[in-house]
Design a protein around this motif. Structure first.
Motif, PDB file in Angstrom:
ATOM      1  N   SER A 253       0.789  -1.235   0.000  1.00 20.25           N
ATOM      2  CA  SER A 253       0.000   0.000   0.000  1.00 20.25           C
ATOM      3  C   SER A 253       0.814   1.275   0.000  1.00 20.25           C
ATOM      4  CB  SER A 253      -0.911   0.014   1.239  1.00 20.25           C
ATOM      5  OG  SER A 253      -0.127   0.031   2.437  1.00 20.25           O
ATOM      6  N   VAL A 301      -5.362   4.621   1.879  1.00 17.61           N
ATOM      7  CA  VAL A 301      -4.966   3.399   2.573  1.00 17.61           C
ATOM      8  C   VAL A 301      -4.241   3.740   3.873  1.00 17.61           C
ATOM      9  CG1 VAL A 301      -3.537   1.331   2.415  1.00 17.61           C
ATOM     10  CG2 VAL A 301      -4.894   2.044   0.454  1.00 17.61           C
ATOM     11  N   ALA A 315      -5.186  -2.104  -0.609  1.00 16.03           N
ATOM     12  CA  ALA A 315      -3.748  -2.116  -0.867  1.00 16.03           C
ATOM     13  C   ALA A 315      -3.439  -2.823  -2.184  1.00 16.03           C
ATOM     14  CB  ALA A 315      -3.017  -2.802   0.283  1.00 16.03           C
TER      15      ALA A 315
END
Length: 386
Positions: A253, A301, A315
């Motif tokens: 991510s 994220v 992610a």
């Protein structure tokens, strides 16, 4: 299977993040002025134990961890700001990157109190480097098929198996190994366990894998009757798949999934003549719009991590889109360089060196951390299509 509700809300950076960004930029400027951070001629994460020590001295490794473990107890969004600035400036952060990004958080979430107090302060001080022991010769994207075995013995475990594509295993102090500790009966994901292995242990062999750029970053790691104590097990026996899933969310991510080739794009913009062709400017504008979109997704994220969520699907989306973008940057820059007049004063030569290196590295962008095909499977299942 129930579909996951995607939570990609763009968070608002706290005021402290703006001040932190200024501090990081000032640090980078100081390093450049002192000659300790030369302009980059390679893409990716450079390795410098000395730079890691300097970053650690600022308190920027393990920045989100509690103070009793060497951290600063700051937010995930503040950590995002630090990593974004360091990566955009091509600061060599490879020495501490894995430990800061995923090994430390895994220990913080699943590790014993003894493990936290032993490893985390040393990671935060820039004195302890980790690498990832997941992929195997026949188990890359299909990680659940791994063959590494963990056999329980008196007072500990005996490990036997073979890991591959292990970045910086020849430089790191420890590897977190995923191994099968019991047969896969009800599910292939059952019976997997994580262990911390000292890379200087008897029975550990690290062999180099030299990549297309002629550099030694990857390795194969052979474990032959390697004995570890019970205290080396992370979390609970058999919970390895859940732990690795959380770890991969951290790995996939971050901004490094779309900033690896950023300096290539930045150097091209600096080197372009003012009379650049409209078609070249249009291509650059398209890339920059994609870059900003990826940044917003990646920030979303980070906001999920800040709220204590595990953004596995989100992610995967960032990683899939980000690594395709990185490869597209290389292609577009190559095409523009072939037709445009570039200004001199050293930038053209540096840009061409970056481009050569990026072209050799580009195939790895969509493989490392999970191939795009595997990521799309995760996304499809997560949103109820699988």
């Amino acid at each position: 299977m129930n579909a996951t509700t995607l939570r990609l809300e763009l968070p608002t950076l706290p005021p402290a993040a703006d001040e932190l960004r200024r501090e990081v930029r000032s640090f980078i400027a100081e390093q450049r002025a002192d000659g300790r951070l030369p302009p980059p001629t390679k893409v990716g994460l450079g390795f410098s134990a000395e730079m890691t020590q300097r970053i650690a001295a600022r308190g920027w490794i393990g920045i989100t961890w509690p103070s009793q473990y060497g951290g600063q107890a700051r937010s995930a969004l503040e950590r995002y700001v630090v990593t974004e600035e360091l990566l955009a400036a091509a600061v060599p952060v490879g020495a501490h990157w894995v430990a800061d990004r995923q090994s430390g958080p895994v220990l913080l979430k699943f590790g014993s109190e003894e493990q936290k107090r032993d490893y985390l302060p040393r990671i935060a001080a820039g004195q302890c480097f980790f690498c990832i022991g997941m992929s195997e010769p026949q188990s890359g994207s299909d990680l659940a098929s791994l063959r590494m075995r963990a056999e329980r013995i008196d007072g500990g475990w005996k490990l036997n198996g073979h890991k591959i594509w292990t970045t910086n295993a020849h430089r790191a102090h420890y590897i977190i190994v995923l191994a099968r500790s019991s047969p896969a009966e009800s599910s292939r994901h059952a019976g997997l366990t994580q262990f911390i292995v000292d890379l200087k242990s008897t029975g550990v062999t690290v062999n180099p894998i030299v990549g297309m750029p002629g550099e030694h970053d990857f390795n194969e790691v052979l474990l032959t009757d390697v004995v570890v104590a019970d205290s080396a097990m992370i979390g609970t026996e058999g919970n390895g798949w859940n732990q690795v899933s959380a770890e991969l969310a951290y790995e996939r991510s971050g901004p490094e999934r779309w900033l690896s080739s950023f300096r290539l794009l930045s150097e091209l913009i600096d080197a372009l003549d003012q009379q650049a062709r409209p078609a070249s400017l249009e291509e650059l504008g398209r890339l920059l719009s994609h870059l900003l979109s990826l940044r917003q997704l990646s920030l979303s994220v980070a906001g999920m991590i800040e709220r204590g969520l595990t953004p596995n699907v989100e992610a995967a989306i960032v990683k899939d889109l980000g690594t395709k973008f990185e490869q597209e940057v290389v292609r577009v820059v190559r095409d523009i360089v072939s037709v445009e007049h570039l200004t001199c004063h050293g930038r053209e030569e540096r840009l061409r060196k970056l481009l050569v290196h990026a072209q050799l590295w580009a195939p790895a962008f969509t493989i490392r951390g999970g191939t795009n095909e595997i990521l799309r499977g995760i996304i499809a299942k997560g949103i109820g299509l699988g």
